[in-house]
Design a protein around this motif. Sequence first.
Motif, PDB file in Angstrom:
ATOM      1  N   ASP A   1      63.909 -49.109  21.117  1.00  0.00           N
ATOM      2  CA  ASP A   1      63.875 -49.215  22.570  1.00  0.00           C
ATOM      3  C   ASP A   1      64.025 -50.644  23.074  1.00  0.00           C
ATOM      4  N   VAL A   2      63.353 -51.591  22.414  1.00  0.00           N
ATOM      5  CA  VAL A   2      63.398 -52.994  22.842  1.00  0.00           C
ATOM      6  C   VAL A   2      63.624 -53.863  21.607  1.00  0.00           C
ATOM      7  N   TRP A   3      64.566 -54.790  21.705  1.00  0.00           N
ATOM      8  CA  TRP A   3      64.849 -55.688  20.591  1.00  0.00           C
ATOM      9  C   TRP A   3      65.577 -56.922  21.112  1.00  0.00           C
ATOM     10  N   LEU A   4      65.822 -57.871  20.204  1.00  0.00           N
ATOM     11  CA  LEU A   4      66.586 -59.079  20.546  1.00  0.00           C
ATOM     12  C   LEU A   4      67.837 -59.156  19.693  1.00  0.00           C
ATOM     13  N   GLU A   5      68.903 -59.639  20.307  1.00  0.00           N
ATOM     14  CA  GLU A   5      70.176 -59.838  19.612  1.00  0.00           C
ATOM     15  C   GLU A   5      70.526 -61.314  19.591  1.00  0.00           C
ATOM     16  N   LYS A   6      71.199 -61.724  18.535  1.00  0.00           N
ATOM     17  CA  LYS A   6      71.531 -63.128  18.342  1.00  0.00           C
ATOM     18  C   LYS A   6      72.453 -63.636  19.441  1.00  0.00           C
ATOM     19  N   GLY A   7      72.117 -64.818  19.961  1.00  0.00           N
ATOM     20  CA  GLY A   7      72.926 -65.446  21.007  1.00  0.00           C
ATOM     21  C   GLY A   7      73.249 -66.882  20.657  1.00  0.00           C
ATOM     22  N   ASP A   8      73.466 -67.684  21.668  1.00  0.00           N
ATOM     23  CA  ASP A   8      73.828 -69.094  21.506  1.00  0.00           C
ATOM     24  C   ASP A   8      72.608 -69.976  21.733  1.00  0.00           C
ATOM     25  N   ASN A   9      72.152 -70.655  20.688  1.00  0.00           N
ATOM     26  CA  ASN A   9      70.969 -71.509  20.782  1.00  0.00           C
ATOM     27  C   ASN A   9      71.334 -72.990  20.726  1.00  0.00           C
ATOM     28  N   SER A  10      72.570 -73.329  21.108  1.00  0.00           N
ATOM     29  CA  SER A  10      73.041 -74.706  20.947  1.00  0.00           C
ATOM     30  C   SER A  10      72.934 -75.557  22.219  1.00  0.00           C
ATOM     31  N   GLN A  11      72.496 -74.957  23.314  1.00  0.00           N
ATOM     32  CA  GLN A  11      72.457 -75.694  24.574  1.00  0.00           C
ATOM     33  C   GLN A  11      71.252 -76.639  24.643  1.00  0.00           C
ATOM     34  N   PRO A  12      71.369 -77.728  25.407  1.00  0.00           N
ATOM     35  CA  PRO A  12      70.258 -78.677  25.547  1.00  0.00           C
ATOM     36  C   PRO A  12      69.012 -77.998  26.122  1.00  0.00           C
ATOM     37  N   ILE A  13      67.850 -78.376  25.595  1.00  0.00           N
ATOM     38  CA  ILE A  13      66.584 -77.768  25.991  1.00  0.00           C
ATOM     39  C   ILE A  13      65.695 -78.785  26.704  1.00  0.00           C
ATOM     40  N   VAL A  14      65.251 -78.426  27.902  1.00  0.00           N
ATOM     41  CA  VAL A  14      64.322 -79.254  28.666  1.00  0.00           C
ATOM     42  C   VAL A  14      62.896 -78.925  28.217  1.00  0.00           C
ATOM     43  N   ILE A  15      62.069 -79.961  28.026  1.00  0.00           N
ATOM     44  CA  ILE A  15      60.682 -79.780  27.608  1.00  0.00           C
ATOM     45  C   ILE A  15      59.767 -80.256  28.726  1.00  0.00           C
ATOM     46  N   SER A  16      58.838 -79.393  29.120  1.00  0.00           N
ATOM     47  CA  SER A  16      57.967 -79.702  30.250  1.00  0.00           C
ATOM     48  C   SER A  16      56.594 -79.073  30.025  1.00  0.00           C
ATOM     49  N   LYS A  17      55.694 -79.267  30.969  1.00  0.00           N
ATOM     50  CA  LYS A  17      54.390 -78.623  30.850  1.00  0.00           C
ATOM     51  C   LYS A  17      54.462 -77.200  31.396  1.00  0.00           C
TER      52      LYS A  17
ATOM     53  N   ASP B   1      48.640 -80.387  30.473  1.00  0.00           N
ATOM     54  CA  ASP B   1      49.825 -81.243  30.492  1.00  0.00           C
ATOM     55  C   ASP B   1      50.599 -81.278  29.178  1.00  0.00           C
ATOM     56  N   LYS B   2      50.230 -80.449  28.240  1.00  0.00           N
ATOM     57  CA  LYS B   2      50.950 -80.474  26.967  1.00  0.00           C
ATOM     58  C   LYS B   2      52.365 -79.922  27.146  1.00  0.00           C
ATOM     59  N   PRO B   3      53.349 -80.493  26.463  1.00  0.00           N
ATOM     60  CA  PRO B   3      54.767 -80.112  26.650  1.00  0.00           C
ATOM     61  C   PRO B   3      55.117 -78.827  25.915  1.00  0.00           C
ATOM     62  N   LEU B   4      54.723 -77.698  26.481  1.00  0.00           N
ATOM     63  CA  LEU B   4      54.886 -76.417  25.800  1.00  0.00           C
ATOM     64  C   LEU B   4      55.737 -75.413  26.570  1.00  0.00           C
ATOM     65  N   ARG B   5      56.452 -75.894  27.582  1.00  0.00           N
ATOM     66  CA  ARG B   5      57.424 -75.038  28.283  1.00  0.00           C
ATOM     67  C   ARG B   5      58.818 -75.541  27.954  1.00  0.00           C
ATOM     68  N   PHE B   6      59.732 -74.605  27.723  1.00  0.00           N
ATOM     69  CA  PHE B   6      61.079 -74.960  27.299  1.00  0.00           C
ATOM     70  C   PHE B   6      62.094 -74.148  28.098  1.00  0.00           C
ATOM     71  N   TYR B   7      63.147 -74.807  28.559  1.00  0.00           N
ATOM     72  CA  TYR B   7      64.185 -74.050  29.261  1.00  0.00           C
ATOM     73  C   TYR B   7      65.552 -74.698  29.085  1.00  0.00           C
ATOM     74  N   LEU B   8      66.593 -73.900  29.317  1.00  0.00           N
ATOM     75  CA  LEU B   8      67.962 -74.374  29.143  1.00  0.00           C
ATOM     76  C   LEU B   8      68.368 -75.253  30.325  1.00  0.00           C
ATOM     77  N   LEU B   9      68.870 -76.413  30.003  1.00  0.00           N
ATOM     78  CA  LEU B   9      69.280 -77.371  31.025  1.00  0.00           C
ATOM     79  C   LEU B   9      70.381 -76.789  31.911  1.00  0.00           C
ATOM     80  N   ASP B  10      70.246 -76.971  33.212  1.00  0.00           N
ATOM     81  CA  ASP B  10      71.249 -76.584  34.207  1.00  0.00           C
ATOM     82  C   ASP B  10      71.448 -75.073  34.340  1.00  0.00           C
ATOM     83  N   ASN B  11      70.500 -74.286  33.845  1.00  0.00           N
ATOM     84  CA  ASN B  11      70.617 -72.839  34.019  1.00  0.00           C
ATOM     85  C   ASN B  11      69.978 -72.433  35.343  1.00  0.00           C
ATOM     86  N   LYS B  12      70.729 -71.733  36.140  1.00  0.00           N
ATOM     87  CA  LYS B  12      70.306 -71.384  37.494  1.00  0.00           C
ATOM     88  C   LYS B  12      69.160 -70.370  37.523  1.00  0.00           C
TER      89      LYS B  12
END
Length: 284
Positions: free
Chosen positions: A229-245, A257-268
């Motif tokens: 019912d629910v699973w993950l499929e392989k994608g593209d993990n090569s984009q720059p990653i922003v690290i934040s709190k 304030d520990k840097p434990l949030r991660f997101y793809l740069l410039d993703n809307k």
Amino acid sequence: MASVAKRKRTKVVNSPDEGQNCQRVTVGSTYFTKASGSDEKKDVTPAKLSKVTLGTTLTSDNVVQGGGDVVERLTADFYNQSTVNLAKALLGQKLVHRLSSGKRVAGIIVETEAYCGLVDKAAHSYNGKRTARTEAMFMKPGTAYVYSIYGLYCCMNISSQGEGCAVLLRAIEPVEGKDQMRQLRTNSAKSPTKPLKEHQLGNGPSKICMALGIKKEEVNRLDLTVSKDVWLEKGDNSQPIVISKRINISYGEDWVDKPLRFYLLDNKCVSVRDKEAENLLRKL
């Protein structure tokens, strides 16, 4: 879930440990971890952690049909890594839910947060809190942990290595079944709302669950490596990653304030941007 209007600049913060029995060492603006009693240090600066090798192989167990194509399903080996590394590795991967109708809805994971188990004061499992609610955080890596908030909405996490450790999924970029996702969001609304733009469908933890039709009673504790019912499929993990709190964890004391949030740069589709962290990344 209120957003943070303004963030305080933190010059240097310790990196999260990559496992048990590790000490945190900060040298300038570079993060290191080293095993207790050892002089060996491992560089885990944001630049070094921005790419992760998946290391999965195609087998009869991890090949599934997706939109008419054969795609690679992520296996147990992928999830069997530290919370921080998994949080980064999940970025760019595709989260899929096959609805009861048989239709697929899916989105690319673009934002995550790491919750580092027993020592993390913002984690549900902090200080060894193991209850019926948090049990999924103590199960094998790759187990879905879905919990409810305010008695109205759900948030989805995925367990990793480490006792009580899991990664919160914060935002997705819709890629399959967008019309269905929009309808699911409309059905979940408590009152009439304006038509949602595509980037608004899954730009928040509870919005992911609403858009993909993920319910606690159906998905919590599912093994994502074998679930139909629910699973993950392989994608593209090569984009720059922003690290934040992380967001909305004021109760986390010295873990706020520990840097434990991660997101793809410039993703809307990201829920909350940290422009200062983005600018620092662009200068690397």
